[in-house]
Design a protein around this motif. Structure first.
Motif, short mmCIF file in Angstrom:
data_model
loop_
_atom_site.label_atom_id
_atom_site.label_comp_id
_atom_site.label_asym_id
_atom_site.label_seq_id
_atom_site.Cartn_x
_atom_site.Cartn_y
_atom_site.Cartn_z
N GLU A 181 58.58 32.76 51.55
CA GLU A 181 59.17 33.01 50.23
C GLU A 181 60.17 31.92 49.86
O GLU A 181 60.19 31.45 48.72
CB GLU A 181 59.85 34.38 50.22
N GLU A 222 60.04 29.31 46.72
CA GLU A 222 61.14 29.20 45.76
C GLU A 222 61.65 27.77 45.67
O GLU A 222 61.97 27.28 44.59
CB GLU A 222 62.26 30.16 46.15
N ASP A 251 59.19 25.79 43.64
CA ASP A 251 59.35 26.08 42.21
C ASP A 251 60.59 25.38 41.65
O ASP A 251 60.56 24.82 40.54
CB ASP A 251 59.45 27.59 41.98
#
Length: 71
Positions: A37, A41, A44
């Protein structure tokens, strides 16, 4: 009264069976999932920064063109 007892026992047994079938994750799996995760992130965020830098570059070029035409 017997029917109520049988129904209660059946529901109780069913709830035990259903709750015992849950698959719990190990600590390693939880850590791996958290790292995945975080990686997504960060990717992104990196894309967002790259897009913002490109937008800033475009705006600087537009200002240069406008100031070159006016002066």
């Amino acid at each position: 009264m017997k029917k109520f007892t049988y129904i209660f026992l059946a529901l109780f047994s069913l709830s035990i069976i259903v709750s015992s079938c849950r698959e719990e994750k190990t600590a390693d799996e939880k850590v791996e999932e958290a790292l995945d995760e975080i990686s997504e992130e960060l990717e992104d965020a990196s894309d967002d920064v790259k897009d913002a830098a490109e937008d800033l570059k475009d705006e600087i070029e537009e200002v240069k063109e406008e100031s070159g035409n006016n002066g």
